[in-house]
Write a protein that holds these residues in place. Structure first.
Motif, PDB file in Angstrom:
ATOM      1  N   GLN A  50       0.767  -1.180  -0.026  1.00  0.00           N
ATOM      2  CA  GLN A  50      -0.009  -0.084   0.112  1.00  0.00           C
ATOM      3  C   GLN A  50       0.828   1.184  -0.073  1.00  0.00           C
ATOM      4  OE1 GLN A  50      -2.955  -0.114   3.201  1.00  0.00           O
ATOM      5  NE2 GLN A  50      -3.898  -2.054   2.446  1.00  0.00           N
ATOM      6  N   ALA A  51       1.954   1.112   0.775  1.00  0.00           N
ATOM      7  CA  ALA A  51       3.005   2.306   0.762  1.00  0.00           C
ATOM      8  C   ALA A  51       3.365   2.827  -0.511  1.00  0.00           C
ATOM      9  CB  ALA A  51       3.950   2.254   1.856  1.00  0.00           C
ATOM     10  N   ASP A  52       3.854   1.349  -1.299  1.00  0.00           N
ATOM     11  CA  ASP A  52       4.339   1.533  -2.730  1.00  0.00           C
ATOM     12  C   ASP A  52       3.252   2.085  -3.635  1.00  0.00           C
ATOM     13  OD1 ASP A  52       6.909   0.957  -1.876  1.00  0.00           O
ATOM     14  OD2 ASP A  52       6.765  -1.116  -2.458  1.00  0.00           O
ATOM     15  N   SER A  53       1.946   1.786  -3.439  1.00  0.00           N
ATOM     16  CA  SER A  53       1.034   1.958  -4.134  1.00  0.00           C
ATOM     17  C   SER A  53       0.881   3.668  -4.318  1.00  0.00           C
ATOM     18  CB  SER A  53      -0.231   1.050  -3.980  1.00  0.00           C
ATOM     19  OG  SER A  53      -0.128  -0.078  -4.291  1.00  0.00           O
ATOM     20  N   GLN A  54       0.650   3.998  -2.823  1.00  0.00           N
ATOM     21  CA  GLN A  54       0.707   5.420  -2.695  1.00  0.00           C
ATOM     22  C   GLN A  54       1.485   6.290  -3.393  1.00  0.00           C
ATOM     23  OE1 GLN A  54      -1.963   7.056  -1.178  1.00  0.00           O
ATOM     24  NE2 GLN A  54      -3.092   5.224  -0.762  1.00  0.00           N
ATOM     25  N   ILE A  55       2.916   6.144  -3.257  1.00  0.00           N
ATOM     26  CA  ILE A  55       3.957   6.599  -4.325  1.00  0.00           C
ATOM     27  C   ILE A  55       3.700   6.376  -5.696  1.00  0.00           C
ATOM     28  CG2 ILE A  55       6.297   6.473  -4.818  1.00  0.00           C
ATOM     29  CD1 ILE A  55       6.830   5.515  -1.943  1.00  0.00           C
ATOM     30  N   LEU A  56       3.319   5.302  -6.347  1.00  0.00           N
ATOM     31  CA  LEU A  56       2.890   5.267  -7.554  1.00  0.00           C
ATOM     32  C   LEU A  56       1.907   6.239  -8.031  1.00  0.00           C
ATOM     33  CD1 LEU A  56       3.343   1.374  -8.006  1.00  0.00           C
ATOM     34  CD2 LEU A  56       4.889   3.325  -8.714  1.00  0.00           C
ATOM     35  N   VAL A  57       0.656   6.156  -7.248  1.00  0.00           N
ATOM     36  CA  VAL A  57      -0.276   7.136  -7.252  1.00  0.00           C
ATOM     37  C   VAL A  57       0.056   8.595  -7.470  1.00  0.00           C
ATOM     38  CG1 VAL A  57      -2.554   8.006  -6.279  1.00  0.00           C
ATOM     39  CG2 VAL A  57      -2.090   5.408  -6.460  1.00  0.00           C
ATOM     40  N   SER A  58       0.723   9.043  -6.383  1.00  0.00           N
ATOM     41  CA  SER A  58       1.299  10.367  -6.342  1.00  0.00           C
ATOM     42  C   SER A  58       2.000  10.785  -7.819  1.00  0.00           C
ATOM     43  CB  SER A  58       2.083  10.420  -5.185  1.00  0.00           C
ATOM     44  OG  SER A  58       3.481   9.903  -5.070  1.00  0.00           O
ATOM     45  N   LYS A  59       2.840   9.862  -8.067  1.00  0.00           N
ATOM     46  CA  LYS A  59       3.688  10.043  -9.295  1.00  0.00           C
ATOM     47  C   LYS A  59       2.708  10.061 -10.776  1.00  0.00           C
ATOM     48  CE  LYS A  59       7.664   9.927  -7.205  1.00  0.00           C
ATOM     49  NZ  LYS A  59       8.488  11.263  -7.251  1.00  0.00           N
ATOM     50  N   ILE A  60       1.773   9.466 -10.696  1.00  0.00           N
ATOM     51  CA  ILE A  60       0.914   9.251 -11.680  1.00  0.00           C
ATOM     52  C   ILE A  60       0.195  10.570 -11.938  1.00  0.00           C
ATOM     53  CG2 ILE A  60      -1.498   8.514 -12.486  1.00  0.00           C
ATOM     54  CD1 ILE A  60      -0.549   5.740 -12.058  1.00  0.00           C
ATOM     55  N   HIS A  61      -0.242  11.195 -10.712  1.00  0.00           N
ATOM     56  CA  HIS A  61      -1.030  12.358 -10.621  1.00  0.00           C
ATOM     57  C   HIS A  61      -0.171  13.444 -10.807  1.00  0.00           C
ATOM     58  CE1 HIS A  61      -4.349  10.881  -7.301  1.00  0.00           C
ATOM     59  NE2 HIS A  61      -4.422  10.508  -8.755  1.00  0.00           N
ATOM     60  N   ALA A  62       1.079  13.616 -10.503  1.00  0.00           N
ATOM     61  CA  ALA A  62       2.139  14.579 -11.131  1.00  0.00           C
ATOM     62  C   ALA A  62       2.538  14.635 -12.514  1.00  0.00           C
ATOM     63  CB  ALA A  62       3.505  14.392  -9.908  1.00  0.00           C
ATOM     64  N   VAL A  63       2.552  13.365 -13.094  1.00  0.00           N
ATOM     65  CA  VAL A  63       2.666  13.194 -14.629  1.00  0.00           C
ATOM     66  C   VAL A  63       1.414  13.736 -15.251  1.00  0.00           C
ATOM     67  CG1 VAL A  63       3.168  11.758 -16.178  1.00  0.00           C
ATOM     68  CG2 VAL A  63       4.560  11.494 -14.423  1.00  0.00           C
ATOM     69  N   GLN A  64       0.363  13.292 -14.844  1.00  0.00           N
ATOM     70  CA  GLN A  64      -1.038  13.771 -15.402  1.00  0.00           C
ATOM     71  C   GLN A  64      -0.913  15.278 -15.316  1.00  0.00           C
ATOM     72  OE1 GLN A  64      -4.331  12.154 -13.533  1.00  0.00           O
ATOM     73  NE2 GLN A  64      -5.777  13.099 -14.628  1.00  0.00           N
ATOM     74  N   THR A  65      -0.700  16.044 -14.239  1.00  0.00           N
ATOM     75  CA  THR A  65      -0.678  17.360 -14.410  1.00  0.00           C
ATOM     76  C   THR A  65       0.206  17.930 -15.443  1.00  0.00           C
ATOM     77  OG1 THR A  65      -1.389  17.479 -12.001  1.00  0.00           O
ATOM     78  CG2 THR A  65      -0.417  19.582 -12.724  1.00  0.00           C
ATOM     79  N   ALA A  66       1.399  17.365 -15.281  1.00  0.00           N
ATOM     80  CA  ALA A  66       2.505  18.001 -16.377  1.00  0.00           C
ATOM     81  C   ALA A  66       1.986  17.680 -17.942  1.00  0.00           C
ATOM     82  CB  ALA A  66       3.862  16.964 -16.116  1.00  0.00           C
ATOM     83  N   LEU A  67       1.344  16.491 -18.131  1.00  0.00           N
ATOM     84  CA  LEU A  67       0.781  16.269 -19.290  1.00  0.00           C
ATOM     85  C   LEU A  67      -0.198  17.170 -19.730  1.00  0.00           C
ATOM     86  CD1 LEU A  67       0.910  14.183 -21.780  1.00  0.00           C
ATOM     87  CD2 LEU A  67      -0.857  13.016 -20.664  1.00  0.00           C
ATOM     88  N   HIS A  68      -1.123  17.618 -18.712  1.00  0.00           N
ATOM     89  CA  HIS A  68      -2.116  18.662 -19.125  1.00  0.00           C
ATOM     90  C   HIS A  68      -1.470  20.088 -19.489  1.00  0.00           C
ATOM     91  CE1 HIS A  68      -6.189  20.631 -18.806  1.00  0.00           C
ATOM     92  NE2 HIS A  68      -5.546  21.525 -17.968  1.00  0.00           N
ATOM     93  N   ASN A  69      -0.494  20.204 -18.574  1.00  0.00           N
ATOM     94  CA  ASN A  69       0.093  21.507 -18.775  1.00  0.00           C
ATOM     95  C   ASN A  69       0.948  21.753 -20.157  1.00  0.00           C
ATOM     96  OD1 ASN A  69      -1.335  22.609 -16.639  1.00  0.00           O
ATOM     97  ND2 ASN A  69       0.509  21.954 -15.020  1.00  0.00           N
ATOM     98  N   ALA A  70       1.592  20.800 -20.343  1.00  0.00           N
ATOM     99  CA  ALA A  70       2.453  20.576 -21.599  1.00  0.00           C
ATOM    100  C   ALA A  70       1.964  20.735 -22.848  1.00  0.00           C
ATOM    101  CB  ALA A  70       3.604  19.476 -21.466  1.00  0.00           C
TER     102      ALA A  70
END
Length: 480
Positions: A50-70
């Motif tokens: 679950q700890a690793d999954s939380q890290i992966l979820v946070s990374k997906i959200h960060a990349v999703q924001t960058a993808l939307h802005n780029a």
């Protein structure tokens, strides 16, 4: 030979309570430890995932924001992707589009994409999905992916190397298995020592019982030092010893009484024979000797029959064939048999019995006969013997009373003993065996009843035979 020894040893172990307790204790302990360890392992592994999954979820959200802005500016998207991947060691990120394929990737070399076993899973729908992927034997990854709607649509993949986590969990599993094995060994050893110590009182009890002999039946083993589980057994064994002691004492007294009583007629027979053979005698003297011997033979025969009856009566397996009898008729038949003797002694017999009774007819008549014989022997001329019945709440009583000489208080306590007679000279003259009242008591015990005597010197004697009441509508005995 070796196989037989092993088989014998196995049989002995299978019968061992200590071994059984040890195995059950070890099995239960091991099961509890294994269940507890497995539960802790599952909780630990789930928390790490679950700890690793939380890290992966946070990374997906960060990349999703960058993808939307780029937008279509892949340079800024690549920079953000590399920045997110560099914050934690072992993170790999890539973004794909249906027609363009991989548009950005965080590292030049990606073991999931460039290795011999390329990652080929794709998410279904818009929900986040994750997989466990193994590139090599000891190289594990946790991969998470999410589809992003747009024109064109994109899919973000984030992978984390979990080899250290899997190695740690594998070490935990091995440690858990080793702990369970050690716990099993310690449980077997400790359980066996505990069981042997706990069963020590059983061995002590067995040793005490093994040391007992016929000469030590007076010993008792019950006491406060026994555990509660053995206290009842010890108490029961003491009661058994008491019964055995009483039985041995009764048999010893019985044997001594038999030897004493048989010695008198045998001495008489031997003395008369020796006296007769000491010189030549006429026919009348020989006939007198034979007649005297016949009287002693009759007394011996009567005594042997009585002893055999008493021996059979004391067997617990003795089963009576009982019927519902008309007690008045039974008493009348006994009185008719002894009427001639009563008339000769000028003694009156009164039958006032009015009851039905469940009993064995032959034994009932024998008990009444013994009582009548005793009453006639101790009732003077002009006296009377009255036989009547009475009822209590639980007993039906047949009562034989006379107005004869009576019995002293000292003798009253012993009249039911075998071979006892208040008039010892009368027994020496061959008038009785001293077993009549003992037979009466045994007959009543066989019927589940009691025999009692009430008497005083010069006031007569009353014999009471108490039978348990069985009501006609409750029993299976029709009246005869």
């Amino acid at each position: 030979m070796c196989l037989n020894s092993v088989t014998k040893w196995s049989l002995q172990l299978s019968r061992s309570i200590a071994l059984r307790l040890t195995l059950w204790y070890a099995l239960l302990s091991t099961l509890l430890i294994a269940v507890a360890g497995s539960a802790l392992y599952w909780i630990l592994a789930e928390q790490l995932r679950q700890a690793d999954s939380q890290i992966l979820v946070s990374k997906i959200h960060a990349v999703q924001t960058a993808l939307h802005n780029a937008g279509d500016n892949y340079t800024n998207l690549l920079h953000e992707t590399q920045l997110e991947a560099s914050t934690i060691r072992g993170i790999y990120i890539w973004v794909t589009r249906p027609r363009q394929g991989i548009i950005v990737r965080s590292q030049t070399f990606n073991p999931l994409l460039d290795g011999h076993k390329a990652f080929d899973h794709k998410p279904q729908g818009s929900q986040t999905q994750q997989w466990h992927w193994k590139v090599k034997k000891h190289e594990h990854f946790q991969v998470m992916a999410q589809r992003i709607a747009g024109n064109p649509a994109s899919t973000i993949y984030v992978a984390m190397r979990t080899s250290e986590r899997e190695h740690f969990l594998a070490f935990y599993r091995h440690a858990l298995a080793l702990s369970v094995a050690l716990a099993l060994g310690m449980a077997i050893l400790g359980g066996y020592l505990i069981a042997r110590r706990g069963l020590r009182p059983v061995h002590q009890l067995a040793t005490i019982v093994d040391e007992l002999s016929a000469s030590e039946l007076h010993r008792r083993i019950a006491g406060a030092h026994w555990p509660s589980e053995l206290a009842t057994l010890a108490g029961n064994f003491d009661r058994l010893l008491e019964r055995l002691e009483n039985a041995f004492a009764r048999i010893s007294r019985f044997s001594a009484d038999i030897a004493h009583e048989l010695r008198t007629p045998i001495h008489i027979l031997r003395g008369e024979g020796e006296l007769t053979l000491s010189r030549t005698r006429n026919i009348d003297e020989y006939q007198a000797c034979i007649a005297s011997a016949m009287e002693e033979y009759a007394r011996l025969s009567q005594m042997v029959d009585a002893l055999l009856f008493l021996a059979r009566a004391e067997q617990d397996q003795q089963v009576l064939e009982k019927k519902r009898l008309n007690a008045h008729q039974e008493v009348a038949s006994i009185c008719a048999f002894y009427q001639a003797m009563a008339d000769e002694q000028e003694v009156n017999l009164d039958n006032e019995v009015d009851a039905s009774i469940v009993a064995n007819s032959e034994l009932l008549r024998r008990a009444l006969s013994n009582l009548l014989v005793n009453a006639l022997a101790h009732t003077p001329a002009g006296g009377s013997i009255r036989i009547h019945s009475a009822r209590t709440r639980e007993r039906l009583q047949l009562i034989v009373s006379d107005n004869g000489t009576g019995i002293s208080s000292e003798a009253l306590d012993r009249v039911f003993d075998r071979f006892y007679s208040e008039d010892a000279a009368r027994m020496r003259r061959g008038q009785g065996t001293g077993l009549g009242l003992a037979i009466v008591r045994s007959i009543m015990q066989l019927h589940g009843g009691e025999a009692e005597l009430e008497s005083a010197p010069g006031s007569g004697t009353t014999a009471i035979l108490s039978f348990p009441i069985i009501h006609p509508h409750q029993d299976k005995y029709p009246i005869r």
